[in-house]
Design an enzyme around this catalytic site. Structure first.
Site, PDB file in Angstrom:
ATOM      1  N   ARG A 193       0.866  -1.182   0.000  1.00 29.03           N
ATOM      2  CA  ARG A 193       0.000   0.000   0.000  1.00 29.03           C
ATOM      3  C   ARG A 193       0.900   1.228   0.000  1.00 29.03           C
ATOM      4  O   ARG A 193       1.616   1.477   0.966  1.00 29.03           O
ATOM      5  CB  ARG A 193      -0.904  -0.036   1.239  1.00 29.03           C
ATOM      6  CG  ARG A 193      -1.489   1.279   1.646  1.00 29.03           C
ATOM      7  CD  ARG A 193      -2.515   1.144   2.749  1.00 29.03           C
ATOM      8  NE  ARG A 193      -2.045   0.493   3.957  1.00 29.03           N
ATOM      9  CZ  ARG A 193      -1.300   1.080   4.901  1.00 29.03           C
ATOM     10  NH1 ARG A 193      -0.926   2.328   4.763  1.00 29.03           N
ATOM     11  NH2 ARG A 193      -0.935   0.406   5.976  1.00 29.03           N
ATOM     12  N   HIS A 218      -2.842   4.211   5.544  1.00 29.87           N
ATOM     13  CA  HIS A 218      -4.012   3.326   5.681  1.00 29.87           C
ATOM     14  C   HIS A 218      -5.288   4.046   5.241  1.00 29.87           C
ATOM     15  O   HIS A 218      -6.080   3.523   4.472  1.00 29.87           O
ATOM     16  CB  HIS A 218      -4.122   2.881   7.137  1.00 29.87           C
ATOM     17  CG  HIS A 218      -5.353   2.104   7.451  1.00 29.87           C
ATOM     18  ND1 HIS A 218      -5.593   0.846   6.925  1.00 29.87           N
ATOM     19  CD2 HIS A 218      -6.434   2.411   8.224  1.00 29.87           C
ATOM     20  CE1 HIS A 218      -6.769   0.420   7.364  1.00 29.87           C
ATOM     21  NE2 HIS A 218      -7.295   1.336   8.147  1.00 29.87           N
ATOM     22  N   TYR A 263       5.387   4.400  11.215  1.00 29.26           N
ATOM     23  CA  TYR A 263       5.684   2.965  11.285  1.00 29.26           C
ATOM     24  C   TYR A 263       6.415   2.417  10.057  1.00 29.26           C
ATOM     25  O   TYR A 263       6.671   1.217   9.980  1.00 29.26           O
ATOM     26  CB  TYR A 263       4.396   2.165  11.530  1.00 29.26           C
ATOM     27  CG  TYR A 263       3.276   2.408  10.534  1.00 29.26           C
ATOM     28  CD1 TYR A 263       3.208   1.712   9.336  1.00 29.26           C
ATOM     29  CD2 TYR A 263       2.275   3.345  10.806  1.00 29.26           C
ATOM     30  CE1 TYR A 263       2.187   1.925   8.443  1.00 29.26           C
ATOM     31  CE2 TYR A 263       1.240   3.570   9.929  1.00 29.26           C
ATOM     32  CZ  TYR A 263       1.195   2.855   8.743  1.00 29.26           C
ATOM     33  OH  TYR A 263       0.172   3.080   7.855  1.00 29.26           O
TER      34      TYR A 263
END
Length: 388
Positions: free
Chosen positions: A280, A284, A293
């Site tokens: 991705r 998100h 992260y």
């Protein structure tokens, strides 16, 4: 004639070892490495008889829908920043998975998407405004699931796995050759519904393809904290389900593997599990800060494996795509985005009292009271505007 000790042992039934029976589990295991038919630069790899390459005209249509899908995704992200959508989970970077999956099934098959499959739904031909209705904040999914054979986009993780198993079993029970395709993410494979769904499908040989898009993160949880399995595809063997893993940024391989998985299910052989290794590129959702992260070097490494560029390079080299065709597809994509912008900028008329509809079959006394309070406040506001 001299008899050797070795010949005696070979002839003796007491010393002859029984042949080891074939291990049925081995036929269920995926390849040790993800199936790949194009390298990251778009150069073809040696052909595989178990995964024949789809016809050129199909690959060309795959490219067209991937370009439109990426443009749709970019436009939807922009609409979110403008406040037109409440939230939007981008699937940029996952175009090969999103589009090849819906090309592998028939219009008469059923698709069970998650909240990240907006691109897949528009690639399936559903009106993009209808696809974005739920993310706009409406109470319904925007399209008629029965008419387009596509379940509402599922936000709870993995619950659609059970729905897909049940629908597929029901269709097979009635003698129809419908296949159900269930999208899931890597994080959803840790949910109970995933295991219950795939177990039911295996026991009853329900024609379901479980398609895991492993994009490395369950929101911010990395795969290493999600599972200790060699790959998510290995989870199939525990339920007696054949599985495969594929390079999810190789559009040709994804379509070839999913085509075989769908054929397996439609032939009455039961479910099939496919894991696509992909990434991705965006956070998100618009509410996420991915820099907390993962680092930029990791994102850049995956940028070099871009699925759209990979397929375009391959098709150009094969002579089935040229500058004129690429420009025509780009023009279609811009027109598609412009139409979406125009229609999404039309402010919908919403009745505030609809907030109370469909909460219960029989509204509770508290809900009735709250509804009347809102009705009174709206009436007072209208009177105040009239006096002004």
């Amino acid at each position: 004639m001299t008899t050797t000790p070795q010949a005696v042992r070979r002839a003796s039934p007491r010393t002859r070892r029984a042949a080891t029976p074939p291990d049925p589990a081995r036929s269920l295991l995926p390849d040790a490495e993800p199936v790949r038919l194009l390298d990251p630069s778009g150069t073809p790899l040696p052909t595989r008889t178990d995964y024949p390459e789809p016809p050129a005209e199909v690959l060309r249509e795959l490219y067209r829908r991937m370009v439109l899908g990426r443009r749709f995704d970019t436009q939807a992200t922009a609409l979110t920043k403008q406040g037109r959508l409440a939230v939007y989970p981008s699937s940029r970077g996952q175009e090969a998975c999103q589009v090849a999956a819906v090309l592998a099934v028939r219009d008469t098959d059923w698709v069970f998407p998650t909240y990240r499959e907006s691109m897949a739904l528009v690639a399936r031909g559903i009106d993009p405004v209808e696809v974005l209705t739920l993310l706009r904040g409406d109470w319904h999914c925007g399209y008629n699931p029965a008419a387009v054979r596509t379940a509402p986009q599922c936000t709870p993780l993995a619950t659609q796995c059970v729905h897909a198993a049940g629908l597929a079993h029901g269709e097979a029970y009635q003698g129809r050759d419908t296949v159900a395709l269930a999208f899931i993410g890597d994080g959803a494979t840790s949910e109970g519904d995933f295991h219950e769904g795939i177990n039911f499908a295996a026991v009853f040989k329900a024609p379901v393809v479980y398609f895991v898009q492993n994009n490395r993160y369950a929101i911010s949880v990395p795969l290493s904290r999600q599972t200790a399995a060699p790959s998510l595809a290995y989870k199939g063997v525990g339920y007696g389900v054949p599985s495969e893993q594929v390079d999810g940024n190789d559009p040709v391989a994804v379509l070839a593997v999913l085509t075989r998985a769908v054929e397996h299910a439609r032939a009455g052989k039961g479910p099939f599990l496919v894991e696509a290794h992909t990434y991705r590129m965006e956070p998100h959702t618009n509410a996420d800060d991915a820099s907390r992260y993962r680092d930029g070097a990791e994102v850049d490494a995956w940028r070099d494996r871009d699925p759209v560029t990979r397929l375009e390079t391959y098709l150009r080299a094969r002579g089935v795509l040229d500058d004129a065709a690429v420009a025509e597809v780009a023009e279609q994509a811009e027109a598609y985005a412009a139409d979406l912008r125009t229609r999404m900028n039309e402010q919908p008329t919403v009745d505030p009292l609809s907030l109370f509809d469909h909460v219960y079959a029989e509204p509770t006394p508290q809900l009735v009271e709250q509804r009347e309070q809102v009705r009174a406040e709206l009436a007072a506001a209208r009177d105040e505007e009239g006096d002004a």
